[in-house]
Design a protein around this motif. Structure first.
Motif, PDB file in Angstrom:
ATOM      1  N   PRO A  14      -1.726   4.250   9.849  1.00  0.00           N
ATOM      2  CA  PRO A  14      -2.319   5.625   9.538  1.00  0.00           C
ATOM      3  C   PRO A  14      -1.555   6.462   8.789  1.00  0.00           C
ATOM      4  O   PRO A  14      -1.913   7.413   8.259  1.00  0.00           O
ATOM      5  N   TYR A  15       0.011   6.483   9.012  1.00  0.00           N
ATOM      6  CA  TYR A  15       0.594   7.353   8.021  1.00  0.00           C
ATOM      7  C   TYR A  15       1.476   6.496   6.706  1.00  0.00           C
ATOM      8  O   TYR A  15       1.766   5.416   6.929  1.00  0.00           O
ATOM      9  N   ALA A  16       1.320   7.374   5.686  1.00  0.00           N
ATOM     10  CA  ALA A  16       1.915   6.731   4.406  1.00  0.00           C
ATOM     11  C   ALA A  16       3.334   6.397   4.725  1.00  0.00           C
ATOM     12  O   ALA A  16       3.700   5.684   3.964  1.00  0.00           O
ATOM     13  N   CYS A  17       4.096   7.041   5.320  1.00  0.00           N
ATOM     14  CA  CYS A  17       5.524   6.750   5.510  1.00  0.00           C
ATOM     15  C   CYS A  17       5.595   5.393   6.148  1.00  0.00           C
ATOM     16  O   CYS A  17       6.987   4.966   6.434  1.00  0.00           O
ATOM     17  N   GLN A  18       4.500   4.923   6.793  1.00  0.00           N
ATOM     18  CA  GLN A  18       4.767   3.615   7.459  1.00  0.00           C
ATOM     19  C   GLN A  18       4.295   2.468   6.630  1.00  0.00           C
ATOM     20  O   GLN A  18       4.019   1.189   6.752  1.00  0.00           O
ATOM     21  N   ARG A  19       3.736   2.840   5.302  1.00  0.00           N
ATOM     22  CA  ARG A  19       3.213   1.880   4.428  1.00  0.00           C
ATOM     23  C   ARG A  19       3.880   1.734   3.206  1.00  0.00           C
ATOM     24  O   ARG A  19       4.302   2.820   2.730  1.00  0.00           O
ATOM     25  N   ARG A  20       4.210   0.376   2.655  1.00  0.00           N
ATOM     26  CA  ARG A  20       4.880   0.322   1.421  1.00  0.00           C
ATOM     27  C   ARG A  20       3.808   0.398   0.218  1.00  0.00           C
ATOM     28  O   ARG A  20       2.966  -0.480   0.027  1.00  0.00           O
ATOM     29  N   ARG A 318       4.300  14.653   3.075  1.00  0.00           N
ATOM     30  CA  ARG A 318       3.272  15.457   4.164  1.00  0.00           C
ATOM     31  C   ARG A 318       3.252  14.409   5.480  1.00  0.00           C
ATOM     32  O   ARG A 318       3.450  14.905   6.405  1.00  0.00           O
ATOM     33  N   ASP A 319       3.081  13.076   5.212  1.00  0.00           N
ATOM     34  CA  ASP A 319       2.819  12.349   6.180  1.00  0.00           C
ATOM     35  C   ASP A 319       4.295  11.985   7.029  1.00  0.00           C
ATOM     36  O   ASP A 319       4.210  11.999   8.415  1.00  0.00           O
TER      37      ASP A 319
END
Ligand code: GTP
Ligand code: MN
Ligand code: MN
Length: 368
Positions: A14-20, A318-319
Motif C-alpha cells: 500500500p505504500y510507495a516506499c515499499q514498492r520498486r 509523501r509515502d
C-alpha cells in the motif's frame, strides 16, 4: 511457467516506499489520465481527490504487468471506485470522459499555462484567471499585474525552461557545476539528486547537493558558487535562501513545507558545445540555452536525510513520511528522523530505511 500478472496483485504493497517503481511504466495510458485529474485538483487546490488519484497512479506505475481487463483491479491497494471506472472507460473506449472534459476546460487550460511559468504557483495563476486574464500577452500588457523577479525571469526564459532537459543536458550541467565547485571549494563534494538521480530521461531542472566536511562552512558554499558562476557569465538568475536550520527542530508534519537548509534556485546558461550531440539541444544561432538548477547545502551530518528527501519522487517522499508516522509512530523529513523522544542518526540512506524497518530502495526504484 510462472506468469506475472493479475494473480500476483495481492503482493502490491500500500505504500510507495515499499514498492520498486522504475521509469518503465507499463500502465502509462491509465497513469497519464490519472495525472490529468491529479493536476486539475492540484491547480484548483482540492486536497482529497488529489491525494487519492496520485496514490492510485503511483500503484499502477509500480505494476510489473499491463492492465488489460478489470479482473483483479479491485484487489489493488489505493485503487478506488472512481479510478476503476476510469480504467474501465479507457479499456472500453480508449479514453476517459472525465479527463476529456477537464482537458477542454478553460480554467484548467489557463491555470496550467500560467503555472508553467517559473515562479508562478496555483495561487497567482488563479488570481490572474479571476482578473479575466487568459494569455501571457494579456498578463504582460496589464498595468496592474506586478511580476516579481522570479516571474520576470520565468517569462524571459520561458521557451527554454518549458522545454525541460534531457539526461545528456543534465550531465553537461553536472560538469559545469562540478568544475565551478572544484574551483571555489576544492574540498566540497557535489552529488546529483532529484529526477536525474532516479534515472529519468527528462526533467524540468537539475538538482544537486553540495556538502563540506568543515562544520559551518556549508553556509558559505552557495554564495561562493554563485559568485563564480556569475564571473563566468553563466548566472542568468538566482534566488538564495540562507539556512534557517535549528538543529533541535522536530521533523515537520507537512510534506510540502520548504526545508531549512541553505539552498538556491538558479537559471544558468548552458553552452551548446558542452552537450554531446548538442546541435538540437540549443536554439540554432544562439549557441546556448537557459536551464533550471537547484542547489542545496546541508551540514554534512544531515547529508543522508537531504539525499533521501531530495531524490524524490514526490509521491515516494509523501509515502515515506506517511509510513514513518502511521506505521512506525516516527516523524521523518528532509532533516531528521524522530522516534518518540530521540533523533535517529544516519550516515547513509540505507541507515534511514533500516531505522524505518523498510527494505532499501535504489534511487531508480523510487519513481513512484
Ligand atoms: P523534475 O520535475 O524532473 O525536476 O522532477 P524531480 O523529481 O527532480 O522534482 P523536483 O526537482 O521538483 O524535486 C526533487 C525533490 O526534491 C522532490 O522530492 C522534492 O520534494 C524535493 N525538494 C525540492 N525542493 C524542495 C524544497 O524546497 N523543499 C523541500 N522540502 N523539498 C524539496
Ligand atoms: Mn528536479
Ligand atoms: Mn528541483
Amino acid at each position: 511457467l510462472m506468469r506475472t500478472g493479475p494473480a500476483q496483485q495481492s503482493t502490491v504493497c500500500p505504500y510507495a516506499c515499499q514498492r520498486r517503481t522504475t521509469t518503465a511504466n507499463k500502465n502509462k495510458r491509465f497513469t497519464d489520465a490519472l495525472e490529468v485529474l491529479v493536476e486539475y485538483h492540484e491547480l484548483t487546490e482540492i486536497e482529497g481527490p488529489r491525494v487519492a488519484y496520485s496514490r492510485a497512479a503511483s500503484v499502477l506505475k509500480s505494476l510489473p504487468w499491463t492492465i488489460e481487463s478489470m479482473g483483479g483491479t479491485e484487489a489493488l491497494p489505493c485503487v478506488g471506485e472512481k479510478t476503476r471506472t476510469l480504467i474501465q472507460e479507457i479499456l472500453q473506449y480508449g479514453r476517459s470522459f472525465e479527463v476529456e472534459k477537464i482537458l477542454a476546460d478553460e480554467r484548467y487550460q489557463t491555470l496550467k499555462l500560467f503555472t508553467s511559468v517559473f515562479g508562478v504557483g496555483p495561487k497567482t495563476a488563479d488570481k490572474w484567471y479571476r482578473r479575466g486574464l487568459r494569455s501571457f500577452s494579456q498578463i504582460l500588457a496589464d498595468p496592474d499585474v506586478q511580476l516579481n523577479r522570479m516571474q520576470q525571469n520565468g517569462f524571459l526564459h520561458y521557451t527554454d525552461l518549458s522545454r525541460g532537459l534531457s539526461a545528456a543536458e543534465a550531465r553537461a550541467v553536472e560538469a559545469v557545476v562540478g568544475e565551478t565547485v572544484r574551483t571555489v571549494a576544492p574540498n566540497a563534494r557535489v552529488v546529483l539528486t532529484g529526477g536525474f538521480r532516479r534515472g529519468k530521461e527528462f526533467g524540468h531542472d537539475v538538482d544537486f547537493i553540495v556538502t563540506t566536511a568543515e562544520p559551518g562552512r556549508e553556509n558559505s558554499l552557495l554564495p561562493l558558487i554563485m559568485g563564480r558562476l556569475e564571473e563566468q557569465g553563466l548566472l542568468l538568475f538566482q534566488a538564495h535562501h540562507p539556512s534557517t536550520l535549528a538543529l533541535k527542530k522536530i521533523p515537520c508534519r507537512r510534506f510540502e513545507a520548504m526545508d531549512y537548509y541553505s539552498k538556491c534556485f538558479l537559471i544558468l546558461k548552458l553552452e551548446g558545445s558542452r552537450v554531446q550531440g548538442g546541435g538540437q539541444a540549443v536554439p540554432a544561432g544562439r549557441g546556448w540555452r537557459a536551464v533550471r538548477v537547484d542547489l542545496v547545502a546541508p551540514p554534512i551530518e544531515r547529508f543522508a536525510f537531504t539525499q533521501l528527501g531530495w531524490t524524490g519522487s514526490k509521491q515516494f517522499e509523501r509515502d515515506l513520511r506517511r509510513f514513518a508516522r502511521v506505521e512506525r509512530n516516527m516523524l521523518l523529513d528532509n532533516h531528521a528522523l524522530f522516534d518518540k523522544a530521540k533523533f535517529l542518526a544516519a550516515v547513509t540512506e540505507k541507515d534511514i530505511f533500516a531505522h524505518l524497518g523498510l527494505e532499501y530502495m535504489e534511487p531508480w526504484q523510487r519513481n513512484a
